[in-house]
Design an enzyme around this catalytic site. Structure first.
Site, short mmCIF file in Angstrom:
data_model
loop_
_atom_site.label_atom_id
_atom_site.label_comp_id
_atom_site.label_asym_id
_atom_site.label_seq_id
_atom_site.Cartn_x
_atom_site.Cartn_y
_atom_site.Cartn_z
CG ASP A 95 42.78 9.26 24.06
OD1 ASP A 95 43.94 8.86 24.14
OD2 ASP A 95 41.86 8.60 23.51
CG ASP A 157 48.16 3.85 23.64
OD1 ASP A 157 48.40 2.72 24.09
OD2 ASP A 157 47.66 4.04 22.53
N1 GLY Z 1 46.76 6.35 21.37
C1 GLY Z 1 46.21 5.73 20.27
C2 GLY Z 1 47.19 5.27 19.27
O1 GLY Z 1 48.39 5.29 19.51
O2 GLY Z 1 46.76 4.85 18.22
#
Ligand code: GLY
Length: 387
Positions: A95, A157
């Site tokens: 992240d 993601d």
């Molecule tokens: N990257 C976390 C989500 O999309 O909830």
């Protein structure tokens, strides 16, 4: 193509007005807006360590870009600066890209600040430290290695965060960072998708042999289901990877994963939180997935060589933006966010049918991308008219 020019400015101005309301609501406590529950009107705040911490400063930078008003720049700097400690320690997870690139990345793009450049390079170095060369991907969630017994895990993601590595390589970083991003994209293209081109949320690998162990879900309805935001991250991520590599394999692939998403959307183009959930018509939507996809499709439409296909993607993006801009999806007087009706983590019971900051970030990005495309078209038209 729709003529949305007038409405576009109106909706961009709406974002300015809503963000102004948010600023008036924020206490001076170094916390950052993340979400607003349905029927409430105050932002829930998080600190800079939260995975969403980059989106609010990213909204502020984009408003500065739109308005050219230094008041937005100064707020963008203030909130971006809160995140700087993240660049001074090893990455806790993937992240870091969302956090730093979507905030300070905009800051550097718009100001060319050498200090921001140094932060971005340092952060890319930390993110690259999560790469496992045996597997060929970044370890997305180190915490899940023990917690879930996922010895090397990669989530879809994570595609978004490759952009920081590409950027860093173009801005003085080593070629290794480009190679990591490319290899991550290739490995994900080969392992993360089912035969129908829908994505798993998580793929677990053996970190020693590099072999894929299994594909599963964390935030979707089921291991085999199509979690809406997961496919949206994939569409956005592979579009960006094609931009950065000019490798036609990615252009071909991103069209396949886009087409299955578009074919399965409801008529109004805004997905339910998962495409395979039973009794889908009673389930909450995910406006964030629509915003991410709309923004990606505006970019993809510029790369697709077949004019009909390009126009189709652009038209789909415009329809999504138009629906998101209606009373049904805009927050308007209900709260200070831009959009209602996003779903964060349904299986966890969290952020179901909320206003969520990343929906606002990508909605604003999509509006601005469309605005720039229309202005470019207007410039071309006026040159042609002048003959
Ligand atoms: N990257 C976390 C989500 O999309 O909830």
């Amino acid at each position: 193509m729709l003529n949305t020019e007038f409405a576009l400015q109106k909706h961009l101005d709406y974002c300015v007005a809503q963000a102004t309301k948010t600023l008036a609501q924020l206490p001076d406590n170094a916390l950052i807006p993340r979400n607003i529950p349905p029927d409430e009107n105050k932002w829930k705040l998080v600190d800079y360590e939260d995975w969403t911490s980059g989106f609010w400063p990213g909204v502020l930078w984009q408003l500065y870009e739109y308005t050219n008003d230094d008041a937005w720049k100064s707020k963008a700097e203030e909130y971006s600066n809160l995140l700087i400690p993240l660049s001074a320690r090893p990455a806790l997870d993937h992240d870091l890209g969302f956090q730093i690139y979507n905030s300070i990345g905009h800051g550097h793009r718009l100001t060319k600040s050498p200090a921001y450049k140094a932060i971005l390079l340092k952060t890319a170095n930390s993110l690259a430290g999560l790469f496992n060369p045996k597997v060929g991907t970044i370890l997305s969630w180190p915490i899940m290695v023990e917690k879930m017994n996922w010895p090397h895990n990669t989530i879809i993601d994570n595609m978004i965060n490759l952009e920081l590595l590409f950027w860093a390589n173009h801005n003085g970083g080593p070629k290794e960072w480009y190679d990591i991003a490319l290899r991550h994209a290739e490995t994900t293209m080969n392992n993360h998708f089912r035969e129908d081109h829908t994505t798993y949320h998580v793929v677990v690998y053996d970190p020693l042999t590099g072999k894929k162990i299994k594909g599963l879900t964390h935030q979707g309805y089921a291991d085999g289901s199509l979690w809406a935001r997961g496919q949206a991250w994939a569409i956005y991520g592979f579009t960006m990877v094609y931009r950065e590599t000019a490798d036609p394999r990615f252009l071909d692939f991103v069209q396949k994963i886009t087409d299955v998403y578009l074919e399965r959307l409801p008529k109004d183009r805004i997905p339910y939180w998962d495409f395979d959930v039973p009794n889908i018509l009673e389930e909450p939507r995910d406006a964030s997935a629509a915003a991410v996809t709309a923004s990606a499709l505006l970019e993809l439409s510029a790369y697709v060589p077949d004019p009909e296909k390009a126009a189709y993607y652009r038209d789909q993006a415009e329809q999504m933006i138009r629906v998101l801009s209606t009373e049904a999806f805009q927050s308007r007087d209900q709260n200070a966010a831009f959009l209602l009706h996003s779903t964060g983590h349904y299986p966890n019971g969290s952020e179901i049918d909320y206003a969520i900051i990343y929906a606002d970030y990508y909605y604003l990005e999509a509006l601005l991308r469309l605005y720039k495309l229309q202005n470019k078209q207007a410039n071309i038209d006026s040159v042609l008219a002048e003959g």
